[in-house]
Design a protein around this motif. Structure first.
Motif, short mmCIF file in Angstrom:
data_model
loop_
_atom_site.label_atom_id
_atom_site.label_comp_id
_atom_site.label_asym_id
_atom_site.label_seq_id
_atom_site.Cartn_x
_atom_site.Cartn_y
_atom_site.Cartn_z
N PRO A 183 0.81 -1.22 0.00
CA PRO A 183 0.00 0.00 0.00
C PRO A 183 0.85 1.27 0.00
O PRO A 183 0.54 2.23 -0.70
N ALA A 184 1.95 1.26 0.78
CA ALA A 184 2.80 2.45 0.82
C ALA A 184 3.40 2.72 -0.56
O ALA A 184 3.43 3.86 -1.03
N THR A 185 3.87 1.64 -1.21
CA THR A 185 4.42 1.80 -2.56
C THR A 185 3.36 2.33 -3.50
O THR A 185 3.63 3.22 -4.32
N LEU A 186 2.15 1.78 -3.36
CA LEU A 186 1.04 2.23 -4.21
C LEU A 186 0.82 3.73 -4.05
O LEU A 186 0.70 4.46 -5.04
N ALA A 187 0.82 4.18 -2.78
CA ALA A 187 0.59 5.60 -2.54
C ALA A 187 1.69 6.43 -3.19
O ALA A 187 1.43 7.45 -3.83
#
Lengths: 310, 89, 95, 99
Positions: A183-187
């Protein structure tokens, strides 16, 4: 295309019925979210791409997430109820009759074609040359319905003030089920893209579908993404910068309207040649205010901070 | 012919979206429902792309881009909650 | 008149179903959802009326619906905050 | 020629959507349904996007359409990863959302 419309209408009605009749609150919310998708398609079919953009930003980026968050904060089993069916008792039967009559009458009314309908629109279209922007809907919003836009900003701020007075923020997010970096990478991947398309929509509002509200809603969606991926969170305290930005949209709009009265002689009229820069200034400050108000309406807190910051 | 193919494809996609709703309604678990919502989201994006060409309205591609950018938000909001079994919630 | 407009039926139906839900649902979030259904029906009807203009859609109803969407979202967010507050107050009473 | 190719690609894309929907409806558990979604659906969107991009007529729009597909793949894989993790944690205890 009529077949497509018929299927669309059928699915809309099906989902609305499901939304009202589902026993569990979560199922009702999920039905409402899918209904938002179909509504976006309906706007497309009705030649209203502006509204499709607004629906995409609001339905997918904000409202669904807010509904799910509120559902999560309610105690177990809260909101699960069985709606009585039309034939179970006198009251449901009467209400069903009333609603059916209303729906039938409305259907008939919508199929009438009175002479000389929608004169306001013809008048507005005739005057479009006088406005600084080419895109009809934004031009109407900014010129002929300037008061409307200003008051809409006011309503947004009022709702925000009301929400803040209730002091009931969305609960802090619990941990994700799996320890994952995804999720962090996605953000990090998506944030620049979302910001870019948000700003583009504000800018492009002058000559193609888009505008301050759509752009602002997209920017608010970027904030929601940061909160859901654990980069930021609502803060109980507020700062003057945030307040200034919140009030900025309405202030710039009003001041531009008031200060130019000596020059143009009318409230919210802009001198020839300066129309476009003033419009751009107003649009961007409005978009920022709208984005922040929507984001704070989501968190339910007066401020924002990075996760973990005191 | 192209228009016919586009119309037929759009109708088929909407039909498939409607069929996918069975999974939204029937479940059985919350994960199934949210999965079906994701599928309807992707189908909507496909429909928007088709209609963008069919109606010659490039702004619809922006709407499609917004839908895919925000597609993961719902899943994120859904999984971020305390497990329903066990725990104090 | 050129036959039945399916989306007009959908608009009227959404208003009917929304009103039904608003009358019969007890829980506040469900009522909020019902109001939103009703509102979406009204928006659809407005846009359908906007299409009656001979040359291109009428921009005024479009602008009104856009405003309506903003107001519906802010009112819904406010309503949800009320619901959270109510649930919290009740929870405090029980413990 | 391009038109034929585009139509073929669009129809093939719809075929993959069909496969995805059938999989979502017919597969026995959450994990196999995830397959139906990520694999078939994104290939479907990919083929469809390719066909639409051929018809779009301008390189700018074609690039925009390609971007839509790229973002869709990333978003779908992350979403499915999260949903799978959630299903694993909660267990398949049926209607847990009726809480």
């Amino acid at each position: 295309m009529t077949a497509l419309d018929s299927l669309l209408a059928l699915l809309l009605l099906l989902l609305a019925a499901r939304c009202v009749s589902a026993r569990s609150l979560l199922q009702a919310i999920v039905a409402f979210i899918v209904l938002g998708l179909l509504l976006a398609l309906s706007w497309v079919r009705l030649e209203a791409p502006d509204l499709a953009l607004a629906e995409a930003a609001i339905g997918a980026g904000l409202l669904g997430v807010l509904l799910l968050g509120t559902w999560r904060s309610l105690p177990l089993g809260h909101g699960n109820e069985r709606i009585p069916l039309p034939w179970q008792g006198l009251r449901p039967a009467l209400i069903t009759t009333g609603c059916t009559v209303l729906a039938v009458l409305l259907t008939v009314a919508l199929h009438q074609h009175p002479e000389q309908a929608a004169m306001s629109g013809l008048a507005a279209l005739d005057q479009l040359d006088a406005a600084g922007v080419d895109q009809p809907v934004t031009a109407v919003l900014l010129n002929f319905r300037a008061y409307d836009t200003l008051l809409e900003m006011g309503v947004l701020l009022m709702a925000l003030i009301g929400t803040l007075m209730l002091d009931s923020p969305l609960p802090r997010d619990t941990e994700l089920p799996a320890r994952t970096m995804l999720p962090a990478t996605l953000a990090q991947l998506f944030l620049p893209l979302i910001l870019l398309i948000g700003l583009y929509l504000v800018w492009a509002g002058a000559y193609s579908p888009g505008g301050a509200f759509q752009g602002g809603a997209v920017l608010a969606g970027a904030g929601v993404l940061l909160i859901l991926t654990g980069f930021g969170e609502g803060d109980g305290r507020d700062g003057w910068v945030l307040r200034a930005l919140l009030a900025g949209g309405a202030l710039v709009f009003t001041l531009a309207g008031l200060l130019l009265i000596p020059v143009t002689g009318a409230f919210m009229a802009y001198p020839q040649g300066l129309v476009t820069p003033i419009m751009v200034l107003i649009e961007f400050s409005l978009a920022l205010s709208i984005a922040l108000s929507l984001l704070l309406l989501y968190t339910g807190t007066p401020g924002l901070r990075r996760r973990g910051e005191r | 012919m192209t228009l016919l193919v586009l119309d037929a494809a759009a109708f088929m996609l909407l039909l498939l979206l409607g069929l996918g709703l069975i999974r939204v309604i029937a479940g059985p678990a919350g994960a199934d429902r949210i999965l079906a919502v994701q599928l309807s989201g992707t189908t909507t994006v496909g429909l928007l792309l088709l209609l963008a060409v069919r109606l010659e309205e490039p702004a619809l591609i922006h709407a499609a881009l917004l839908f895919v950018l925000f597609a993961a938000l719902l899943a994120l909001a859904f999984v971020r909650r305390a497990p329903p079994r066990g725990g104090d919630r | 008149m050129t036959g039945i407009e399916p989306l007009a039926v959908a608009a009227a139906g959404l208003m009917g179903i929304g009103l039904y839900g608003f009358c019969l649902c007890r829980h506040a979030v469900r009522r909020l959802l019902s109001i939103n259904l009703f509102g979406n029906g009204v928006f659809l009807a407005l846009i359908l009326i906007a299409r009656r203009l001979p040359d291109g859609p009428d921009p005024v109803p479009h602008a009104m619906v856009l405003t309506g969407i903003v107001i519906a979202v802010s009112a819904t967010a406010f309503g949800l905050a009320l619901v959270r507050r109510q649930a919290r107050t009740r929870g405090d009473d029980e413990t | 020629m391009t038109t034929f190719l585009a139509c073929g690609l669009i129809l093939a894309g719809v075929g993959f959507y069909l496969a995805g929907t059938v999989g979502l409806l017919r597969f026995p558990d959450v994990y196999s349904r995830l397959h139906a979604l990520t694999k078939a659906d994104n290939t479907g969107l990919g083929l469809l996007a390719l066909g639409v991009a051929l018809l779009a007529g301008s390189p700018r729009l074609a690039l925009l359409i390609a971007l839509v597909w790229l973002v869709a793949i990333i978003a779908a894989s992350v979403a499915c990863h999260l949903i799978a993790g959630y299903a694993l944690q909660v267990g398949e205890c049926g209607d847990e959302d009726d809480r």
